[in-house]
Design a protein around this motif. Structure first.
Motif, mmCIF file in Angstrom:
data_model
loop_
_atom_site.group_PDB
_atom_site.id
_atom_site.type_symbol
_atom_site.label_atom_id
_atom_site.label_comp_id
_atom_site.label_asym_id
_atom_site.label_seq_id
_atom_site.Cartn_x
_atom_site.Cartn_y
_atom_site.Cartn_z
ATOM 1 N N LEU A 41 -47.080 50.692 -32.621
ATOM 2 C CA LEU A 41 -47.335 51.243 -31.295
ATOM 3 C C LEU A 41 -48.099 50.249 -30.428
ATOM 4 O O LEU A 41 -47.827 50.122 -29.229
ATOM 5 C CB LEU A 41 -48.111 52.552 -31.412
ATOM 6 C CG LEU A 41 -47.348 53.714 -32.070
ATOM 7 C CD1 LEU A 41 -48.267 54.912 -32.253
ATOM 8 C CD2 LEU A 41 -46.128 54.100 -31.249
ATOM 9 N N VAL A 46 -43.669 50.535 -23.156
ATOM 10 C CA VAL A 46 -43.009 51.738 -22.635
ATOM 11 C C VAL A 46 -43.102 51.737 -21.117
ATOM 12 O O VAL A 46 -44.183 51.516 -20.556
ATOM 13 C CB VAL A 46 -43.648 53.023 -23.191
ATOM 14 C CG1 VAL A 46 -42.948 54.250 -22.615
ATOM 15 C CG2 VAL A 46 -43.583 53.053 -24.717
ATOM 16 N N THR A 58 -47.439 62.080 -19.445
ATOM 17 C CA THR A 58 -46.791 61.223 -20.440
ATOM 18 C C THR A 58 -47.531 59.897 -20.564
ATOM 19 O O THR A 58 -47.825 59.437 -21.672
ATOM 20 C CB THR A 58 -45.332 60.958 -20.043
ATOM 21 O OG1 THR A 58 -44.620 62.199 -19.992
ATOM 22 C CG2 THR A 58 -44.653 60.037 -21.045
ATOM 23 N N LEU A 62 -49.515 58.478 -23.888
ATOM 24 C CA LEU A 62 -49.136 57.221 -24.531
ATOM 25 C C LEU A 62 -50.336 56.282 -24.651
ATOM 26 O O LEU A 62 -50.510 55.601 -25.671
ATOM 27 C CB LEU A 62 -48.006 56.550 -23.756
ATOM 28 C CG LEU A 62 -46.659 57.286 -23.805
ATOM 29 C CD1 LEU A 62 -45.677 56.655 -22.837
ATOM 30 C CD2 LEU A 62 -46.093 57.293 -25.220
ATOM 31 N N THR A 65 -52.419 57.325 -27.432
ATOM 32 C CA THR A 65 -51.764 57.150 -28.722
ATOM 33 C C THR A 65 -51.781 55.690 -29.166
ATOM 34 O O THR A 65 -51.302 55.360 -30.243
ATOM 35 C CB THR A 65 -50.310 57.678 -28.647
ATOM 36 O OG1 THR A 65 -50.319 58.990 -28.077
ATOM 37 C CG2 THR A 65 -49.675 57.797 -30.018
ATOM 38 N N VAL A 67 -50.379 52.990 -27.515
ATOM 39 C CA VAL A 67 -49.277 52.126 -27.084
ATOM 40 C C VAL A 67 -49.857 50.918 -26.357
ATOM 41 O O VAL A 67 -50.710 51.053 -25.478
ATOM 42 C CB VAL A 67 -48.296 52.897 -26.181
ATOM 43 C CG1 VAL A 67 -47.280 51.959 -25.553
ATOM 44 C CG2 VAL A 67 -47.599 53.987 -26.988
ATOM 45 N N LEU A 70 -47.920 49.415 -21.034
ATOM 46 C CA LEU A 70 -47.340 50.465 -20.204
ATOM 47 C C LEU A 70 -46.924 49.896 -18.858
ATOM 48 O O LEU A 70 -47.682 49.152 -18.234
ATOM 49 C CB LEU A 70 -48.347 51.604 -19.976
ATOM 50 C CG LEU A 70 -48.779 52.405 -21.197
ATOM 51 C CD1 LEU A 70 -49.917 53.339 -20.817
ATOM 52 C CD2 LEU A 70 -47.610 53.193 -21.767
ATOM 53 N N ALA A 246 -43.849 62.151 -24.272
ATOM 54 C CA ALA A 246 -44.627 61.123 -24.970
ATOM 55 C C ALA A 246 -44.319 61.148 -26.461
ATOM 56 O O ALA A 246 -44.169 60.105 -27.103
ATOM 57 C CB ALA A 246 -46.120 61.340 -24.728
ATOM 58 N N VAL A 250 -42.769 58.078 -28.669
ATOM 59 C CA VAL A 250 -43.412 57.561 -29.885
ATOM 60 C C VAL A 250 -42.438 57.631 -31.057
ATOM 61 O O VAL A 250 -42.319 56.679 -31.844
ATOM 62 C CB VAL A 250 -44.701 58.348 -30.190
ATOM 63 C CG1 VAL A 250 -45.213 58.041 -31.599
ATOM 64 C CG2 VAL A 250 -45.769 58.005 -29.163
#
Length: 283
Positions: A41, A46, A58, A62, A65, A67, A70, A246, A250
């Protein structure tokens, strides 16, 4: 010399402490997705297109989480009527660009995240330039032809795509669903997705987020104009859509990792089975 050694020791301690903080920040994600899931991740990119009632939640999810990168795409500004459903809509942010406000939130959540702000609306003329590079794209826009442009651009590039249906007019967050590798023909009851699939020859997305609930259209006298839409909206529904999107993104990122690992294992197995007279693999 002693001073340099002391400075070096202090620097190393600070770096170690910062690493511990970052590990603690996403420790819950690491325990939820072990065996390299968090590392994957953190290396992922993303793009979230449309930062309204769905896309804003979203993007924040992310960031929370872990990520690593972005791309936030939206030209719109925060409007006072957004406050009922958009995570970045506050009294203090009214009039500011949504993408810039959300970028600040994401960096505050995850200081190491790489956030790129794209102040533009995606359409057929610029989709390929604005969306990539990305491993997964989340389409959270509510314009039919813009969704078509995003779909076609991702299909041409072979990039994972999460398509989000309409959240307006919905009251029940428990009826939000995710359908993977779905033809949009098989998603009923969503007026937005119905209009999109009419424009596509083979409307298959990696994931579709939609609600099984029929939209409740308000009386004509109650329909909103200006910077809002005709359908009524509530944060507990738009947030449910955003969180589902989201989750789908993932899942797609980690699925890509598993597919790459499986392909690598297949390649390794084929290599081992080769009859090579110039090596120990020969018979």
């Amino acid at each position: 010399l002693p001073g340099l050694r002391f400075a070096f020791a202090v620097t190393m301690i600070l770096l170690f402490a910062m690493a511990l903080v970052e590990d603690a920040r996403f420790d819950g994600i690491h325990r939820l997705y072990p065996e390299g899931g968090l590392a994957r991740l953190r290396e992922s990119r993303v793009a979230v297109c449309g930062l309204g009632g769905v896309g804003s939640w979203t993007a924040e999810a992310l960031a929370r989480t872990g990520v690593g990168s972005l791309r936030l795409i939206d030209l719109d500004e925060v409007c006072v009527s957004n406050c009922n459903r958009q995570v970045h809509a506050l009294d203090s942010t009214i009039g500011r660009k949504k993408a810039e406000v959300l970028a600040e939130r994401c960096r505050d959540i995850s200081p190491d995240v790489d956030v790129e702000v794209v102040l533009d609306f995606v359409d057929s003329g610029n989709a390929r330039d604005l969306l990539f590079p990305a491993d997964v794209v989340v389409d959270a826009v509510d314009n039919v032809m813009d969704k078509v442009a995003i779909f076609n651009a991702c299909k041409d590039r072979g990039v994972g795509l999460v398509v989000v249906g309409g959240a307006g007019g919905k009251k029940d967050p428990t009826r939000v669903r995710i359908r993977r590798k779905s033809e949009l023909y098989h998603v009923g009851g969503d007026r937005l997705l119905k209009a999109v699939r009419r424009e596509l020859d083979a409307p298959v997305a990696d994931a579709v987020v939609f609600s099984e609930e029929k939209a409740d259209l308000p009386a004509r006298t109650l329909r909103k104009t200006g910077c809002d839409q005709a359908f009524g909206t509530a944060s507990f529904v738009t947030a449910a859509f955003g969180m589902a999107a989201a989750k789908a993104a993932v899942d797609e990122l980690l699925l890509l990792e598993r597919e790459e690992e499986q392909q690598q294992k297949k390649d390794d197995d084929e290599f081992v089975e080769m009859d090579c007279p110039c090596s120990d693999f020969g018979s």
